[in-house]
Design a protein around this motif. Sequence first.
Motif, short mmCIF file in Angstrom:
data_model
loop_
_atom_site.label_atom_id
_atom_site.label_comp_id
_atom_site.label_asym_id
_atom_site.label_seq_id
_atom_site.Cartn_x
_atom_site.Cartn_y
_atom_site.Cartn_z
N GLN A 28 -3.99 -2.94 20.62
CA GLN A 28 -3.04 -2.74 19.54
C GLN A 28 -3.19 -3.83 18.49
OE1 GLN A 28 1.01 -3.86 20.36
NE2 GLN A 28 1.88 -2.30 19.02
N ALA A 29 -3.41 -5.07 18.93
CA ALA A 29 -3.59 -6.18 17.99
C ALA A 29 -4.80 -5.93 17.09
CB ALA A 29 -3.76 -7.49 18.75
N GLY A 30 -5.91 -5.48 17.68
CA GLY A 30 -7.09 -5.19 16.89
C GLY A 30 -6.85 -4.09 15.88
N ARG A 31 -6.15 -3.04 16.32
CA ARG A 31 -5.85 -1.93 15.41
C ARG A 31 -4.95 -2.40 14.26
NH1 ARG A 31 -5.67 1.03 20.42
NH2 ARG A 31 -3.43 0.66 20.59
N MET A 32 -3.94 -3.20 14.57
CA MET A 32 -3.02 -3.68 13.54
C MET A 32 -3.72 -4.58 12.54
SD MET A 32 0.37 -4.39 15.89
CE MET A 32 1.40 -4.94 14.51
N ALA A 33 -4.65 -5.40 13.02
CA ALA A 33 -5.41 -6.27 12.11
C ALA A 33 -6.25 -5.43 11.16
CB ALA A 33 -6.29 -7.22 12.91
N ALA A 34 -6.94 -4.42 11.69
CA ALA A 34 -7.77 -3.56 10.85
C ALA A 34 -6.92 -2.82 9.82
CB ALA A 34 -8.53 -2.56 11.72
N ARG A 35 -5.77 -2.33 10.27
CA ARG A 35 -4.89 -1.58 9.37
C ARG A 35 -4.40 -2.47 8.23
NH1 ARG A 35 -1.15 0.10 13.11
NH2 ARG A 35 -2.85 1.33 14.00
N ARG A 36 -4.05 -3.70 8.57
CA ARG A 36 -3.57 -4.64 7.55
C ARG A 36 -4.65 -4.89 6.49
NH1 ARG A 36 0.58 -6.88 4.67
NH2 ARG A 36 -0.12 -8.88 3.81
N LEU A 37 -5.89 -5.09 6.92
CA LEU A 37 -6.96 -5.39 5.99
C LEU A 37 -7.31 -4.17 5.14
CD1 LEU A 37 -9.27 -7.60 8.25
CD2 LEU A 37 -7.63 -8.34 6.51
N VAL A 38 -7.36 -2.99 5.76
CA VAL A 38 -7.69 -1.77 5.02
C VAL A 38 -6.60 -1.44 4.00
CG1 VAL A 38 -7.99 0.73 5.22
CG2 VAL A 38 -9.16 -0.81 6.82
N GLU A 39 -5.35 -1.57 4.41
CA GLU A 39 -4.25 -1.29 3.49
C GLU A 39 -4.23 -2.27 2.32
OE1 GLU A 39 -0.82 -1.37 5.98
OE2 GLU A 39 -1.13 0.68 6.76
N GLY A 40 -4.81 -3.45 2.51
CA GLY A 40 -4.91 -4.42 1.43
C GLY A 40 -6.13 -4.21 0.55
N GLY A 41 -6.91 -3.16 0.84
CA GLY A 41 -8.04 -2.83 -0.02
C GLY A 41 -9.40 -3.15 0.55
N SER A 42 -9.49 -3.70 1.73
CA SER A 42 -10.79 -4.07 2.30
C SER A 42 -11.61 -2.84 2.65
CB SER A 42 -10.60 -4.93 3.54
OG SER A 42 -11.85 -5.15 4.17
N ARG A 43 -12.91 -2.89 2.30
CA ARG A 43 -13.85 -1.86 2.70
C ARG A 43 -15.08 -2.48 3.36
NH1 ARG A 43 -9.89 0.20 2.11
NH2 ARG A 43 -9.31 2.13 1.03
N LYS A 44 -15.11 -3.82 3.41
CA LYS A 44 -16.26 -4.52 4.01
C LYS A 44 -15.77 -5.63 4.94
CE LYS A 44 -18.97 -3.69 -0.20
NZ LYS A 44 -19.68 -4.34 -1.35
N PRO A 45 -15.07 -5.26 6.01
CA PRO A 45 -14.49 -6.29 6.89
C PRO A 45 -15.49 -6.82 7.91
CG PRO A 45 -13.87 -4.13 7.66
CD PRO A 45 -14.68 -3.90 6.40
N ALA A 46 -15.17 -7.99 8.41
CA ALA A 46 -15.92 -8.59 9.52
C ALA A 46 -14.92 -9.02 10.58
CB ALA A 46 -16.73 -9.78 9.03
N ILE A 47 -15.42 -9.22 11.79
CA ILE A 47 -14.60 -9.75 12.87
C ILE A 47 -15.34 -10.91 13.53
CG2 ILE A 47 -15.49 -7.97 14.45
CD1 ILE A 47 -12.88 -8.27 16.06
#
Length: 339
Positions: free
Chosen positions: A174-193
């Motif tokens: 759930q933590a991983g999903r929430m982190a991805a959602r936060r970044l995508v909703e902020g406009g990210s299209r090129k994320p890293a982990i």
Amino acid sequence: MGVARTGAVRLEDVARAAGVSRATASRVVRGDARVSPQKVRAVQRAVKELNYRPNRAARSLVTRRTDTIALIVPEPDQRIFSDPFFSSVVQAVVSSLDDTDVQLVLAFADKEGHHQRLRPFLYDGHVDGAIVTSHHQIPGQVETFMHAPIPIVFIGRPEQSTSFESWVDVDNKQAGRMAARRLVEGGSRKPAIITGSTDMVAAQDRLDGFCDELRTHDIEALVVNGSFTAESGARAGYQLTEPIQRGEVDAVFSSSDLMTMAAINVWRDQDIRIPDDVRVVSIDNSEMGASFTPPLTSLTNPADQMADVATRMLRDLINDKHTEAPVLLPCELVVRASG
């Protein structure tokens, strides 16, 4: 109760002061329920007034208990003193034992197979039970813990959780999903982990949850390996510097606050601005992360709550009481300046 207090107070002194037999006083001290409330109160009053302390060695012969539990950390011992997660766990376990006579001992096992030296410690009656935290998927290590003839509770879901249920964890997927959602909703299209140690279930779950959520948006993450240490966070920071500067990475999910702060320090030296050039989400929600510059947007990883639940679970198992297990705690996103 007029008992002369000369030398060590004996159980006979307590019995005499309470007006009961030595056997009755012994049953009360051991917590035996087959004593009338009136006699229990009399013995407890005598114990308090005489400051009686049971002979632990003698009691252990009767109860087969050591009144000792172990906290096992399968990490190099230096990490205990550098990672706030571990200090939070130790403090919470100690606090959860405040209302008992149970003592806590620390035991270490690392990737060099030193868990084998713990086998006699766990199998030969030295402790009544153990809590294992921060375990890795090292051949034989988790099995050594699970098969011990005493109650064992894990902080962190073991990979073999389908057959072993005495554990407590935060929902890392759930933590991983929430982190991805936060970044995508902020406009990210090129994320890293920046991952944690991928031989740990928590790190793998965070990675899986992050990548699963990104796939629903047709986005693929750049994966950089870390190991939950500040040193690995700095290395990952250097590895990501050029991709960030070239515009190939616009956001980062880092799998611990220690790694996140080390990576940001690297980027700051390279004139990379947070969050203007790259947005960052972390996990731990530590005090250090909250006071860092910039303050970290971070997911909760409640070490103190997990340790408290684990300790109470272990106490119930030792006392043959019913316990709810396993326990999976939800995580929450705490939004601050970094992302």
